[in-house]
Structures are given as structure tokens and as C-alpha cells.
Scaffold this active site. Sequence first.
Site, PDB file in Angstrom:
ATOM      1  N   TRP A 150       1.069  -1.019  -0.083  1.00  0.00           N
ATOM      2  CA  TRP A 150      -0.038   0.213  -0.144  1.00  0.00           C
ATOM      3  C   TRP A 150       0.782   1.366   0.374  1.00  0.00           C
ATOM      4  O   TRP A 150       0.436   1.811   0.075  1.00  0.00           O
ATOM      5  CB  TRP A 150      -1.050   0.279   0.667  1.00  0.00           C
ATOM      6  CG  TRP A 150      -0.101   0.178   2.357  1.00  0.00           C
ATOM      7  CD1 TRP A 150      -0.268  -1.525   3.123  1.00  0.00           C
ATOM      8  CD2 TRP A 150       0.329   1.018   2.939  1.00  0.00           C
ATOM      9  NE1 TRP A 150       0.391  -1.545   4.253  1.00  0.00           N
ATOM     10  CE2 TRP A 150       0.641  -0.242   4.840  1.00  0.00           C
ATOM     11  CE3 TRP A 150       1.006   2.230   3.695  1.00  0.00           C
ATOM     12  CZ2 TRP A 150       1.795   0.295   5.406  1.00  0.00           C
ATOM     13  CZ3 TRP A 150       2.030   2.386   4.013  1.00  0.00           C
ATOM     14  CH2 TRP A 150       2.065   1.643   5.403  1.00  0.00           C
ATOM     15  N   ASN A 151       2.313   1.621   0.288  1.00  0.00           N
ATOM     16  CA  ASN A 151       3.413   2.508   0.650  1.00  0.00           C
ATOM     17  C   ASN A 151       3.407   2.987  -0.692  1.00  0.00           C
ATOM     18  O   ASN A 151       3.295   4.255  -0.705  1.00  0.00           O
ATOM     19  CB  ASN A 151       4.234   2.375   1.341  1.00  0.00           C
ATOM     20  CG  ASN A 151       5.293   1.492   0.691  1.00  0.00           C
ATOM     21  OD1 ASN A 151       4.645   0.492  -0.070  1.00  0.00           O
ATOM     22  ND2 ASN A 151       6.289   1.211   0.975  1.00  0.00           N
ATOM     23  N   LYS A 174      -2.386  -9.391  -7.558  1.00  0.00           N
ATOM     24  CA  LYS A 174      -3.253  -8.342  -6.651  1.00  0.00           C
ATOM     25  C   LYS A 174      -2.518  -7.111  -5.836  1.00  0.00           C
ATOM     26  O   LYS A 174      -1.977  -7.933  -5.366  1.00  0.00           O
ATOM     27  CB  LYS A 174      -3.028  -9.500  -5.709  1.00  0.00           C
ATOM     28  CG  LYS A 174      -4.171  -9.323  -4.209  1.00  0.00           C
ATOM     29  CD  LYS A 174      -3.860 -10.154  -2.667  1.00  0.00           C
ATOM     30  CE  LYS A 174      -5.029  -9.702  -2.266  1.00  0.00           C
ATOM     31  NZ  LYS A 174      -4.667  -7.949  -1.486  1.00  0.00           N
ATOM     32  N   GLY A 228       6.815  -6.587  -0.267  1.00  0.00           N
ATOM     33  CA  GLY A 228       5.676  -6.519   1.551  1.00  0.00           C
ATOM     34  C   GLY A 228       7.350  -6.574   2.378  1.00  0.00           C
ATOM     35  O   GLY A 228       8.494  -6.572   2.186  1.00  0.00           O
ATOM     36  N   SER A 229       6.440  -7.158   3.646  1.00  0.00           N
ATOM     37  CA  SER A 229       7.053  -7.693   4.947  1.00  0.00           C
ATOM     38  C   SER A 229       8.096  -8.790   4.016  1.00  0.00           C
ATOM     39  O   SER A 229       7.630  -9.885   3.260  1.00  0.00           O
ATOM     40  CB  SER A 229       6.495  -8.074   6.415  1.00  0.00           C
ATOM     41  OG  SER A 229       5.880  -8.801   5.539  1.00  0.00           O
ATOM     42  N   GLU A 250      11.317  -8.266  -2.773  1.00  0.00           N
ATOM     43  CA  GLU A 250      11.346  -6.758  -2.216  1.00  0.00           C
ATOM     44  C   GLU A 250      10.905  -6.493  -0.983  1.00  0.00           C
ATOM     45  O   GLU A 250       9.680  -6.849  -0.867  1.00  0.00           O
ATOM     46  CB  GLU A 250      10.907  -5.531  -3.006  1.00  0.00           C
ATOM     47  CG  GLU A 250      11.895  -4.817  -3.014  1.00  0.00           C
ATOM     48  CD  GLU A 250      11.705  -3.415  -2.042  1.00  0.00           C
ATOM     49  OE1 GLU A 250      11.935  -3.247  -1.202  1.00  0.00           O
ATOM     50  OE2 GLU A 250      10.553  -2.622  -2.910  1.00  0.00           O
ATOM     51  N   LEU A 251      11.658  -6.897   0.490  1.00  0.00           N
ATOM     52  CA  LEU A 251      10.946  -7.108   1.380  1.00  0.00           C
ATOM     53  C   LEU A 251      11.902  -6.550   2.380  1.00  0.00           C
ATOM     54  O   LEU A 251      12.054  -5.219   1.940  1.00  0.00           O
ATOM     55  CB  LEU A 251      11.694  -8.359   2.187  1.00  0.00           C
ATOM     56  CG  LEU A 251      11.707  -9.834   1.393  1.00  0.00           C
ATOM     57  CD1 LEU A 251      11.853 -10.888   1.686  1.00  0.00           C
ATOM     58  CD2 LEU A 251      10.107 -10.317   0.729  1.00  0.00           C
ATOM     59  N   CYS A 284      10.058   1.357   2.475  1.00  0.00           N
ATOM     60  CA  CYS A 284      10.993   0.571   3.201  1.00  0.00           C
ATOM     61  C   CYS A 284      12.473   0.762   3.096  1.00  0.00           C
ATOM     62  O   CYS A 284      13.290  -0.058   3.640  1.00  0.00           O
ATOM     63  CB  CYS A 284      11.015  -0.862   1.738  1.00  0.00           C
ATOM     64  SG  CYS A 284       9.732  -1.817   2.217  1.00  0.00           S
ATOM     65  N   GLU A 379      11.341  -2.089  11.786  1.00  0.00           N
ATOM     66  CA  GLU A 379      11.066  -0.756  10.888  1.00  0.00           C
ATOM     67  C   GLU A 379      10.286  -0.431  11.570  1.00  0.00           C
ATOM     68  O   GLU A 379       9.072  -1.003  12.287  1.00  0.00           O
ATOM     69  CB  GLU A 379      10.733  -1.809   9.568  1.00  0.00           C
ATOM     70  CG  GLU A 379      11.161  -1.902   8.248  1.00  0.00           C
ATOM     71  CD  GLU A 379      10.651  -2.820   6.995  1.00  0.00           C
ATOM     72  OE1 GLU A 379      10.005  -3.102   7.200  1.00  0.00           O
ATOM     73  OE2 GLU A 379      11.487  -1.409   6.036  1.00  0.00           O
TER      74      GLU A 379
HETATM   75  C1  SIN Z   1       9.444   0.961  -1.206  1.00  0.00           C
HETATM   76  O1  SIN Z   1       9.584   1.120  -0.054  1.00  0.00           O
HETATM   77  O2  SIN Z   1       9.488  -0.288  -0.733  1.00  0.00           O
HETATM   78  C2  SIN Z   1       9.534   1.725  -2.241  1.00  0.00           C
HETATM   79  C3  SIN Z   1      10.540   2.645  -1.812  1.00  0.00           C
HETATM   80  C4  SIN Z   1      10.970   3.457  -3.363  1.00  0.00           C
HETATM   81  O3  SIN Z   1      10.768   2.410  -4.384  1.00  0.00           O
HETATM   82  O4  SIN Z   1      11.375   4.705  -3.243  1.00  0.00           O
END
Ligand code: SIN
Length: 475
Positions: A150-151, A174, A228-229, A250-251, A284, A379
Amino acid sequence: MSHLIFTDSFINGEFYSTASHFDIIDPATEQSITSVSDIDQAGVKQAINAAHGAFIKLKSSNATTRSNVLMRWFELVMQHKQALAELMTKEQGKPLKEALGEVEYGAGFIKWYAEQAKRSYGDVIPATDDNHRLTSFKQPIGVVAGITPWNFPVAMVTRKVAPAYAAGCSFVLKPSEHTPLCALALAYLADQAGFEKGAFNVLVSENAKMVGELLTKSEVVRKFTFTGSTGVGKQLLAQCAPSIKRTSMELGGNAPFIIFANADLDEAVSGLMGAKFRNGGQTCVAANRIFVQRSVLDKVLEKLAEKVAALKVANGLAKDCDIGPLIYPQAKQKVQQLVADAITKGAKRVGVSAELSGNYYAPVILTGVTAEMDIYHQEVFGPVASIIAFDDEAEVLAMANDVPFGLAAYFYSQDIKQIYRVSEALEYGMVGINEGLISNPVAPFGGVKQSGLGREGGHQGLDEYLEEKYVCMKV
Ligand code: SIN
């Protein structure tokens, strides 16, 4: 804005509705933006079949045609930049200026892969005898399934779907159940741009477990990509193991941000503001542990406190908003618990932070953070700057690397030898040197250790969707 709001899953170029619905909540007002239909098992299976049908066509399409379609998608996304950004702020909460930036960043992946589609070169391998010719060439992996967070409701989608399409793969996505509206708008625009029916399907659901299980179990799906996580990533990896799918993960991260005494402190604090407070700390790659060399600690704190006090926390649609609400109440509770745990164990809060209602959380600076505190290891995903003083380079490198994660790291230094030493020693997939914002469609984004597998962006991002076939011909 309303012309880009869709409320049903998108399968084979059509909207697919079900009887079961749930609300998409605006984190700023905690009111429903709209109600969306929740996909059923039949819908997930239909999407996989549609993607399979599209792949049969895509795998024999040529790169120039796919490149042209992607370029049209890029143009449409840019034409609808304002509407997409407003939609993003409504469903995700980030300030409108950041949402506009994200649409451009997200569109940047489409443009980059429209260009890269034409460059998936193979190899001519010098033969080892006179009777053979050896070559290799790249082919699309097949149907791809992905789950996005969602971020970054636009950029995390385009960062996966654009390279997959450029490679000749079809996609079943999804998106997070909190932010499916941007994903649906993107799929609608991709369809308008000329994506083949079934090439980009979007499944809207609150039941991530059901959808995730069907996608990972499917033998038709040959590649799975997740942002995600780390916890969920491990589970999905295990689910992908029986069918030996290619995966990209990508965690989570726990980014160190190091300010050495020789740094330009004004630059360092400006960089920190971006690395820490972008999207209210909900990235992240957010600076999670801020290490400041002891001799400049007071100066850094003074500069930082001044900038933090000037941050305006408001509805992301409000003019001049710097920090919007956190995504949902549990996110705020988690941040509150981390701060309370740190304070109980001896951390000090710099100044006073207002107690805000709803999902709003005023930025906090904590000093004296130690490895005994939960905030050091987890985090934060919120606007909390955790400051840790250090004395020398060896000590800070040991602390920076002493976590199971390795996504992004940052440091500020003006000593060229130190710059080489530290950038080589940091066990992270990405390093910002005298820079707090490093994300860029043309560069490989990804982590080491438990922060993930694979790279997104750059020329590397295309290879994630390609298989290399070796051809040995006797002549
Ligand atoms: C992320 O927080 O997963 C991506 C951040 C970014 O692409 O800058």
C-alpha cells in the site's frame, strides 16, 4: 478524479464483480471512499487462465510493438497524473506533492522499460570446435503473479508490470486491499494503451491468503514477485517452492543513516529529512537507525529539531502538507508501542510532540536509542527519528551491519577514502552517499540478506522476467 475510480477486479480486459464487498478507507478521514467487490476463487482462476491466453499471444509478439504499447501507457499515465495523484492521496494518505512525485516515478518505470524492451540481447558464444555454433537468447518466463504493497500504490505496480510486459510476460496482480484503486486505474489505462486482453489482470481482495495460495500453487504461473514484509515474503517463497517458480522478493529493511563528523551537516540533515519522513516514514528504504558521530551530535540535533518542528501534519490534500496520516489504526498503535518501549528503556524525546487524533502521528525525535530497544530492530514505518551516537567508523559499521536486513543504507562524509571504505563495507543492496533519496527507475533496486531477492529497475529489472535459452548447433 471520479472517471478513474473503478470498483471491481479487472480480468481479461473487463471488470469482474462479485456479491461480496468491502470499503476502501481514506486514512485521513477514516471514511469510506468507495466499496469494492472482493474477488472469489473462480475469479482468481479466470484471471490465471486469461493471463495464460494472453501469454500465448505475447510470447510471439515483437519487442517494438510491446515498446510502443508501453510508451502509450506511459503517456496516458502522465496525462492523468493529477487524477492518479489525488486518488493515491485519498486511498493512501501521502501528501499530494509526494503523490504527484510518485506518479512521475512510477511512469518512469514504464518509459524505461518501453526503451529496454528493445534491448533484451542474447549472446554469440565463441565455439570450442569447428563443428558447432553456440548462441543464447532470451525468452519471456510466462505468466507472472505479483502482490504489491500500500505504501507506493502506483510505482510498485509499474515497477513490476512494465518490465514483465516488456519481456513478453502477462501479469496477474493482487494489490494491497488498502490501495487497489490506483492499481485498477493503471490497468484501465494499460488497456486503453493497447495491452492485449488478459495481459494485465488486477484482483481486488481482502482475502490475501486465498488469492496468494491460488497464485503460488498454480503451475501456469511461472514467476512470482512480491513487495512487502520479510515475514510474508518467507511464507510466499515456501509456497512457491513446490512448483519451483522464479521469484523476486523486495522485503523489509532497517536502513542505517550515518552522519560522520566531517560531513556537510546542513546537507546531511536535509538528506535525512527526505530519507526519514518521505511518506511519513512508511517506506522500506526509510532511515530507521540514525547514527551520528558524537562530536557533532548536538549540532545535528539542533538542526534536525528545527526542521522537524516545521513539518506540517495534515490531510494529504491540504496545501503545504508534509506528513499525512499513517495508513490505519494498527500502524499508529505499532509506532506508539515502539516509542513507548524505547522511552521505558531510557531513550529521550527531543521537544514535545502533539498527541494527534485519528491516524495522524506527529513526528518524534528520540535520542539515546540502543540495541536493547525494539525500535532499533524493527522497521518503524512511521515518522520517528531514532538517534544513536557513535565514536568511530569501525564501531558504526559493526552496528550498521549487525541486523538481518540489507536493503538501503546512507552515509554522509566528505573524506574520499572513507567514502570508498564505507560504501564497500556496508552489507546493503543500495547505498546513498551524501544523498537521502536514491530511488530511480534506471537503477537496480533491491536488497541482500533478509531484505530480498532480485532487482527491480535498471536493465537488471528486465532479466527478472526472462529465461536465457542456450542453443548448440552442429554445422
Ligand atoms: C519501498 O518502500 O518499498 C519502495 C521505496 C522506493 O521505491 O523508493
